[in-house]
Design an enzyme around this catalytic site. Structure first.
Site, PDB file in Angstrom:
ATOM      1  N   CYS A   2       0.822  -1.212   0.000  1.00 13.89           N
ATOM      2  CA  CYS A   2       0.000   0.000   0.000  1.00 13.89           C
ATOM      3  C   CYS A   2       0.859   1.268   0.000  1.00 13.89           C
ATOM      4  O   CYS A   2       1.974   1.273   0.514  1.00 13.89           O
ATOM      5  CB  CYS A   2      -0.874   0.028   1.239  1.00 13.89           C
ATOM      6  N   ARG A  27       4.894   0.611  -6.190  1.00 12.27           N
ATOM      7  CA  ARG A  27       4.826  -0.281  -5.031  1.00 12.27           C
ATOM      8  C   ARG A  27       3.888  -1.455  -5.267  1.00 12.27           C
ATOM      9  O   ARG A  27       3.948  -2.444  -4.539  1.00 12.27           O
ATOM     10  CB  ARG A  27       4.339   0.513  -3.799  1.00 12.27           C
ATOM     11  N   TRP A  77      -3.001  -2.597  -1.663  1.00 13.27           N
ATOM     12  CA  TRP A  77      -2.582  -3.924  -2.116  1.00 13.27           C
ATOM     13  C   TRP A  77      -3.271  -4.888  -1.158  1.00 13.27           C
ATOM     14  O   TRP A  77      -2.940  -4.946   0.032  1.00 13.27           O
ATOM     15  CB  TRP A  77      -1.064  -4.044  -2.044  1.00 13.27           C
ATOM     16  N   ASN A 103      -1.377   1.236   5.928  1.00  7.06           N
ATOM     17  CA  ASN A 103      -0.501   0.248   5.284  1.00  7.06           C
ATOM     18  C   ASN A 103      -0.029  -0.697   6.381  1.00  7.06           C
ATOM     19  O   ASN A 103       0.413  -0.238   7.433  1.00  7.06           O
ATOM     20  CB  ASN A 103       0.700   0.976   4.639  1.00  7.06           C
ATOM     21  N   GLY A 104      -0.177  -2.007   6.176  1.00 11.98           N
ATOM     22  CA  GLY A 104       0.254  -2.967   7.191  1.00 11.98           C
ATOM     23  C   GLY A 104      -0.872  -3.932   7.522  1.00 11.98           C
ATOM     24  O   GLY A 104      -1.849  -4.044   6.771  1.00 11.98           O
ATOM     25  N   GLU A 483      17.840 -16.598 -10.415  1.00 15.22           N
ATOM     26  CA  GLU A 483      17.436 -15.204 -10.628  1.00 15.22           C
ATOM     27  C   GLU A 483      16.823 -15.020 -12.028  1.00 15.22           C
ATOM     28  O   GLU A 483      15.822 -14.313 -12.176  1.00 15.22           O
ATOM     29  CB  GLU A 483      18.656 -14.291 -10.427  1.00 15.22           C
ATOM     30  N   LYS A 487      13.058 -13.655 -12.638  1.00 11.88           N
ATOM     31  CA  LYS A 487      12.793 -12.471 -13.470  1.00 11.88           C
ATOM     32  C   LYS A 487      11.713 -12.791 -14.491  1.00 11.88           C
ATOM     33  O   LYS A 487      10.770 -12.041 -14.682  1.00 11.88           O
ATOM     34  CB  LYS A 487      14.064 -12.088 -14.202  1.00 11.88           C
ATOM     35  N   GLU A 490       8.121 -13.517 -12.892  1.00 12.05           N
ATOM     36  CA  GLU A 490       7.393 -12.414 -12.246  1.00 12.05           C
ATOM     37  C   GLU A 490       6.848 -11.402 -13.235  1.00 12.05           C
ATOM     38  O   GLU A 490       5.808 -10.800 -12.979  1.00 12.05           O
ATOM     39  CB  GLU A 490       8.205 -11.747 -11.131  1.00 12.05           C
ATOM     40  N   HIS A 506      18.025 -35.510 -11.999  1.00  9.65           N
ATOM     41  CA  HIS A 506      17.305 -35.979 -10.810  1.00  9.65           C
ATOM     42  C   HIS A 506      15.848 -35.539 -10.808  1.00  9.65           C
ATOM     43  O   HIS A 506      15.211 -35.522  -9.772  1.00  9.65           O
ATOM     44  CB  HIS A 506      18.020 -35.485  -9.540  1.00  9.65           C
ATOM     45  N   LYS A 605       6.358  -3.837  -4.802  1.00  9.50           N
ATOM     46  CA  LYS A 605       7.797  -3.545  -4.836  1.00  9.50           C
ATOM     47  C   LYS A 605       8.448  -3.809  -3.483  1.00  9.50           C
ATOM     48  O   LYS A 605       9.531  -4.372  -3.418  1.00  9.50           O
ATOM     49  CB  LYS A 605       8.021  -2.091  -5.260  1.00  9.50           C
TER      50      LYS A 605
HETATM   51  C1  AGP Z   1      12.602  -8.966  -7.392  1.00 11.49           C
HETATM   52  O1  AGP Z   1      12.511  -8.899  -8.762  1.00 11.49           O
HETATM   53  C2  AGP Z   1      11.371  -9.152  -6.681  1.00 11.49           C
HETATM   54  N1  AGP Z   1      10.359  -8.276  -7.063  1.00 11.49           N
HETATM   55  C3  AGP Z   1      11.433  -9.526  -5.205  1.00 11.49           C
HETATM   56  O2  AGP Z   1      11.815 -10.851  -5.192  1.00 11.49           O
HETATM   57  C4  AGP Z   1      12.363  -8.721  -4.251  1.00 11.49           C
HETATM   58  O3  AGP Z   1      13.691  -8.921  -4.589  1.00 11.49           O
HETATM   59  C5  AGP Z   1      12.088  -9.169  -2.806  1.00 11.49           C
HETATM   60  O4  AGP Z   1      10.760  -8.892  -2.473  1.00 11.49           O
HETATM   61  C6  AGP Z   1      13.011  -8.537  -1.799  1.00 11.49           C
HETATM   62  O5  AGP Z   1      12.847  -7.157  -1.739  1.00 11.49           O
HETATM   63  P1  AGP Z   1      13.896  -6.236  -1.004  1.00 11.49           P
HETATM   64  O6  AGP Z   1      15.176  -6.360  -1.733  1.00 11.49           O
HETATM   65  O7  AGP Z   1      13.313  -4.860  -1.080  1.00 11.49           O
HETATM   66  O8  AGP Z   1      14.014  -6.745   0.404  1.00 11.49           O
END
Ligand code: AGP
Length: 610
Positions: A2, A27, A77, A103-104, A483, A487, A490, A506, A605
């Site tokens: 949020c 965000r 959110w 937010n929270g 990674e 990428k 997501e 395996h 974010k």
């Molecule tokens: C990365 O592409 C992601 N959106 C997500 O995994 C992110 O890296 C993760 O939420 C950690 O966030 P931070 O680095 O702000 O702690």
């Protein structure tokens, strides 16, 4: 997660709030809303809508304009209750005089809700937030600050809130525990926001509220206090980054802009940290003697930052010979980790607000560990709770998919490993100097990859229709495979898995047929031949192989359907270069599939709830 914006001052509040919300869009959110007290009104006017902020703007343009100098706004959110208009914020008291954005998560909201229902309150949403506004209304006796103070005492969980009341129309009240909140200090106007970009156009003077602090804003002043009313002298910081750092600057997406920023980010980090043949880690707050005493390092992080931590483990163990364990933050705290005074816990986070990472840090602190964070956002909760902070200084990262923050975290691990190697005298001077030299070449090599961007776009186009991807890597590029897969999934929503290539036989090999694309990370190294064997196994089962290999490697073409080249570098540094084609590949596949690259569905974010 949020986003909150609040305004009190002489200007027209609504456009400032909407602009602020747009600057928090990164965000992640699913609905938005505003609450304003029109001049002379006896109640708060609330407008909210599901979906993008443009939907809220469309709704606002249909109704008559609202002239106001005091308002709060929110992007939601969803956590409690579906993303729909009734669950969007602000939430109002039954008589419409008080409104709250939050937010929270309020963990005890069910108990509070039952009590409030017992007192005759009616709830019109499924959210945890609504208890806050009814509690404030219950305690309100003409002074909004006092009512908020009393209500907060009943709340358990994490929250940042913004509150206004038409019965106390010269004040805006805000408070925080766990979720980020800043105060923007202006001339004849003041602001609250979840993050700096929301208010940067209006002021650079910012107070980072601490957990357990609240603030009363009037147009001509702010009073910060603890929840029990003790006044606090706030520290006003000056934000140094420019507004255009948080804008697209001609790129179609933030993600593409941020991919292109990587060489500059890495170059700046090296210039700041490598001096006269030595690594200088300002902010580490650990003397060489203390670093030498450490017998164990634990790394905690989530998502992409976790993958950076996995590379960090390889690098620190190889160069400094200090044992390292890496955990995803959400697992660390629940597995009774072995941590003591000689343990250094390294928390990695772009935002510095990730709830799981903060919880892991608090757990390790309780057990006596020293906390060092690798963090991008200056003044974040993580930075404040750590004994030492290594800022990556990558600038604001707006795209939800982390790119430049990742390579900056990698770079910080290389620098830290070199520093540890120095104090542990673990690396012959010749090797140390060679790695330093090779590190300095990385920004130029990364620029070279940016130039080949169009070739990667072509490769992406050919593979955009595939319904499933595997990413394989070995040794230090195993985390690169994880990674790369993260990428892709997501931002394109294509199922993608990263594996240590040695694990293929395996299990994952069962997936291979002509409909699977496998990205094989195979730069020159001692595991190159083993990667080639994996590629042959995939081709012979009709799978498609996209190889990421060292420039000039002609042999690889006979084992791959597609080859993306990276310049030759020291094998230990290859993750820094491999990251770029993986990011481009994911980006172009997502764009080809018409996905919302910067704000992928369901993602936020910074994940400020557990
Ligand atoms: C990365 O592409 C992601 N959106 C997500 O995994 C992110 O890296 C993760 O939420 C950690 O966030 P931070 O680095 O702000 O702690």
């Amino acid at each position: 997660m949020c986003g909150i914006v609040g305004y009190i001052g002489d200007k027209d509040a609504l456009p400032i709030l909407i602009e602020g919300l747009k600057n928090l869009e990164y965000r992640g959110y699913d609905s938005s809303g505003v609450g304003l007290i029109p001049d002379g009104s006896r109640s708060v006017v609330i407008r909210k809508e599901q979906g993008k902020i443009r939907n809220l703007e469309a709704l606002l343009s249909k109704k008559s304009s609202i002239k106001s100098h005091l308002g709060i706004a929110h992007t939601r959110w969803a956590t409690h209750g579906a993303p729909c208009r009734k669950n969007s914020h602000p939430h109002a008291s039954e008589n419409g005089s008080i409104a709250v954005v939050h937010n929270g998560i309020i963990e005890n909201y069910q108990i509070l809700k039952a009590k409030l229902i017992g007192k005759g309150y009616h709830f019109s949403s499924d959210t945890d937030t609504e208890v806050i506004v009814h509690l404030i209304s219950e305690y309100f006796e003409g002074d909004l600050t006092k009512a908020v103070q009393r209500a907060i005492k009943d709340l358990e969980g994490a929250f940042a809130i913004g509150v206004l009341s038409s019965d106390d129309p010269t004040t805006l009240v805000a408070a925080r525990v766990g979720s980020p909140l800043i105060v923007g200090v202006g001339e004849g106007e003041n602001f609250i926001a979840s993050d700096v970009p929301a208010i940067l156009r209006h002021t650079r003077r910012v107070i980072y509220l601490k957990d357990g602090e609240m603030v009363t804003l009037r147009k001509d002043g702010v009073s910060v206090m603890t929840f029990d009313g003790r006044s606090v002298v706030p520290k006003i910081d000056r934000v140094t980054f420019q507004m255009d750092a948080a804008q697209k600057q001609g790129y179609p997406h933030f993600m593409l802009k941020e991919i292109h920023e990587q060489p500059d980010v890495l170059e700046k980090m090296l210039a700041l940290r490598l001096k006269k043949g030595r690594v200088e880690l300002e902010g580490i707050r650990l003397s060489d003697k203390e670093l030498k005493k450490l017998n164990r390092i634990k790394i905690v992080a989530c998502g992409t930052a976790y993958h950076a931590g996995l590379v960090g483990r390889y690098v620190i163990e190889e160069l400094a010979r200090v044992p390292v364990e890496v955990d995803v933050s959400s697992e660390f705290r629940y597995r009774s980790p072995i941590v003591d005074k000689r343990t250094l816990l390294i928390a990695v986070s772009q935002s510095g607000e990730t709830a799981d990472t903060l919880a892991a840090v608090r757990e390790a602190k309780k057990r006596g560990a020293r906390i060092l964070s690798i963090c991008n956002v200056i003044g974040s909760s993580l930075a404040r709770e750590s004994d030492g902070v290594l800022y990556t200084h990558a600038g604001p990262e707006i795209g939800v998919a982390s790119t430049k923050a990742y390579t900056a975290q990698l770079m910080m691990f290389y620098l830290l490993a070199l520093k540890l190697a120095q104090v542990h005298v673990a690396l012959p001077s010749k090797n140390f100097q060679k790695i330093m030299k090779d590190l300095k070449d990385i920004p130029a090599l990364a620029r070279h990859i940016l130039k080949a961007h169009r070739d990667i776009a072509r490769a992406a186009k050919k593979h955009s229709h595939f319904g499933c991807f595997l990413y394989l890597g070995r040794n230090i590029n195993y985390p690169s495979a994880l990674e790369g897969a993260l990428k892709l999934k997501e931002i394109s929503y294509i199922p993608a898995e990263g594996y240590a290539a040695g694990e293929m036989k395996h299990g994952p090999i069962a997936l291979i047929d002509e409909y699977r694309a496998v990205v094989c990370i195979a730069p020159q190294s001692e595991v190159y031949e083993k990667m080639v064997s994996n590629m042959q196994e995939i081709l012979s089962r009709k799978g498609k192989v996209i190889a990421i290999a060292t420039e000039g490697d002609e042999n690889i073409r006979t084992h791959a359907t597609e080859v993306i080249s990276i310049p030759r570098t020291n094998k230990i540094l290859t993750p820094l270069l491999v990251a770029l084609p993986l990011q481009f590949l994911a980006y172009h596949i997502a764009v080809n599939r018409g996905c919302d690259v910067d704000q992928p569905r369901n993602l936020a974010k910074s994940v400020t709830v557990e």
